[in-house]
Scaffold this active site. Structure first.
Site, PDB file in Angstrom:
ATOM      1  N   GLY A  10      93.107  54.322  -4.339  1.00  0.00           N
ATOM      2  CA  GLY A  10      93.278  53.032  -4.981  1.00  0.00           C
ATOM      3  C   GLY A  10      94.077  52.063  -4.118  1.00  0.00           C
ATOM      4  CD  GLN A  11      92.356  46.700  -4.617  1.00  0.00           C
ATOM      5  OE1 GLN A  11      92.490  45.721  -3.888  1.00  0.00           O
ATOM      6  NE2 GLN A  11      91.945  46.595  -5.878  1.00  0.00           N
ATOM      7  CG  ASP A  35      94.486  66.066 -14.320  1.00  0.00           C
ATOM      8  OD1 ASP A  35      94.573  64.981 -14.935  1.00  0.00           O
ATOM      9  OD2 ASP A  35      93.466  66.782 -14.341  1.00  0.00           O
ATOM     10  CG  LEU A  36      97.800  60.524 -14.835  1.00  0.00           C
ATOM     11  CD1 LEU A  36      97.422  59.093 -15.220  1.00  0.00           C
ATOM     12  CD2 LEU A  36      99.293  60.623 -14.579  1.00  0.00           C
ATOM     13  CE1 TYR A  60      87.477  56.195 -17.710  1.00  0.00           C
ATOM     14  CE2 TYR A  60      87.784  53.830 -17.978  1.00  0.00           C
ATOM     15  CZ  TYR A  60      86.963  54.939 -17.995  1.00  0.00           C
ATOM     16  OH  TYR A  60      85.631  54.790 -18.303  1.00  0.00           O
ATOM     17  CB  THR A  61      90.959  51.130 -12.913  1.00  0.00           C
ATOM     18  OG1 THR A  61      90.216  51.873 -11.936  1.00  0.00           O
ATOM     19  CG2 THR A  61      92.437  51.466 -12.795  1.00  0.00           C
ATOM     20  CG  ASP A 101      94.931  40.458 -16.482  1.00  0.00           C
ATOM     21  OD1 ASP A 101      94.943  41.445 -15.719  1.00  0.00           O
ATOM     22  OD2 ASP A 101      93.908  39.799 -16.715  1.00  0.00           O
ATOM     23  CE1 TYR A 124      92.330  49.562 -17.161  1.00  0.00           C
ATOM     24  CE2 TYR A 124      92.419  47.185 -17.474  1.00  0.00           C
ATOM     25  CZ  TYR A 124      92.838  48.319 -16.801  1.00  0.00           C
ATOM     26  OH  TYR A 124      93.748  48.225 -15.796  1.00  0.00           O
ATOM     27  CE  LYS A 128      97.144  50.083 -17.258  1.00  0.00           C
ATOM     28  NZ  LYS A 128      97.663  51.122 -16.321  1.00  0.00           N
TER      29      LYS A 128
END
Length: 298
Positions: A10-11, A35-36, A60-61, A101, A124, A128
């Site tokens: 990931g970034q 592992d979450l 999870y994105t 956001d 999503y 979050k």
């Protein structure tokens, strides 16, 4: 300072690794070691790593896919975040958790502040927000950083997609009725490291809680695309026109907030941290991408 980061891809994880210094060692832990969804295994991995600060960057994105996989999104972003919070609290170390956001519905006429009411539009965002609630309840020694519109020279993101499309198209349709704060993952990493250093040294309650962390300035997606293509022409790429379209012209399974702008005043006031203007950081990202191979997370 030894910072344990959940996730190896990931970034943001890649950016944190790149920004590591002698004063801030980054240790990234991912599956199968961490592992979450494996509460006991996660706890063991974090205890063995012996960090001074934990950064939860794993999530999870898949925003659109979450509409069909809401249970999985909640398990990772809600329960998983709670597992990290429990371990951090037991270890007695500060936790930095990244949120989004998407916890807001985008109906406000101004940038969102930390204390504004949340109302996610999709699965999503709901997942979050559940993660935020679990972090706050289980680990008071924590900071939740909401960010938005993240891009970088690596991984899958809007900048790289536009540059790829620009190689074969003379015109690209881009949404122009969603506003946000484009944010460089490298700027995020620098700011997160500053927050981590302060958290480790200072136990003041005002340093804990929810903060917004995005690039300075605002734009719509079409503005960002135009800036990308304009910079690319300076590198000899052909000109690409941006056709401004409405969200309704580009339907997606998940609804996006029309207003994703976040107010960063509290971060600046409490931490004296402010990210650079998005146009400057975006230009640097495009320069780096067009200077040669840089893919480290795709």
């Amino acid at each position: 300072m030894r910072i344990i980061v959940t996730g190896t891809q990931g970034q943001l994880v890649t950016a944190l690794r790149e920004r590591a210094t002698d004063a801030a060692e980054i240790v990234a832990l991912g599956r199968p070691l961490l592992d979450l969804l494996n509460r006991d295994g996660l706890r063991a991995a974090l205890f063995d790593a012996r960090g001074d600060v934990i950064v939860n960057a794993a999530a999870y994105t898949a925003v659109d896919k979450a509409e069909q996989e809401e249970e999985l999104a909640f398990r990772v972003n809600g329960e998983g975040a709670g597992h990290v919070a429990e371990a951090a609290a037991e270890l007695g170390v500060p936790l930095i958790h990244f949120s989004t956001d998407y916890v807001f519905d985008g109906s406000a006429p101004r940038p969102y502040r930390e204390d504004d009411a949340t109302a996610p539009l999709g699965a999503y965002g709901r997942s979050k927000l559940e993660g935020e609630r679990r972090i706050a309840a289980l680990c008071p020694n924590s900071v939740i950083l909401r960010t938005a519109w993240v891009y970088s020279p690596f991984g899958v993101n809007f900048v790289r997609t536009m540059l790829r499309l620009g190689e074969t198209r003379e015109e690209v349709g881009v949404v122009a009725d969603q506003l946000g704060n484009p944010t460089s993952a490298l700027d995020l990493a620098d700011a997160a490291l500053a927050v981590a250093a302060r958290l480790r040294q200072d136990g003041a309650p005002q340093l804990r809680g929810v903060f917004h962390m995005t690039g300075a300035g605002e734009a719509c997606w079409a503005d960002v695309a135009e800036a990308i293509f304009a910079r690319a022409t300076e590198h000899g790429r052909r000109a690409v026109r941006v056709r401004r379209i409405a969200t309704a012209d580009f339907p997606t399974p998940a609804r996006r907030p029309a207003n994703s702008r976040l107010d960063n005043a509290e971060l600046s006031h409490v931490y004296c941290v402010a990210l650079p203007d998005w146009r400057r950081s975006l230009a640097a990202c495009v320069d780096r991408l067009l200077a040669g191979p840089t893919d480290r997370g795709a």
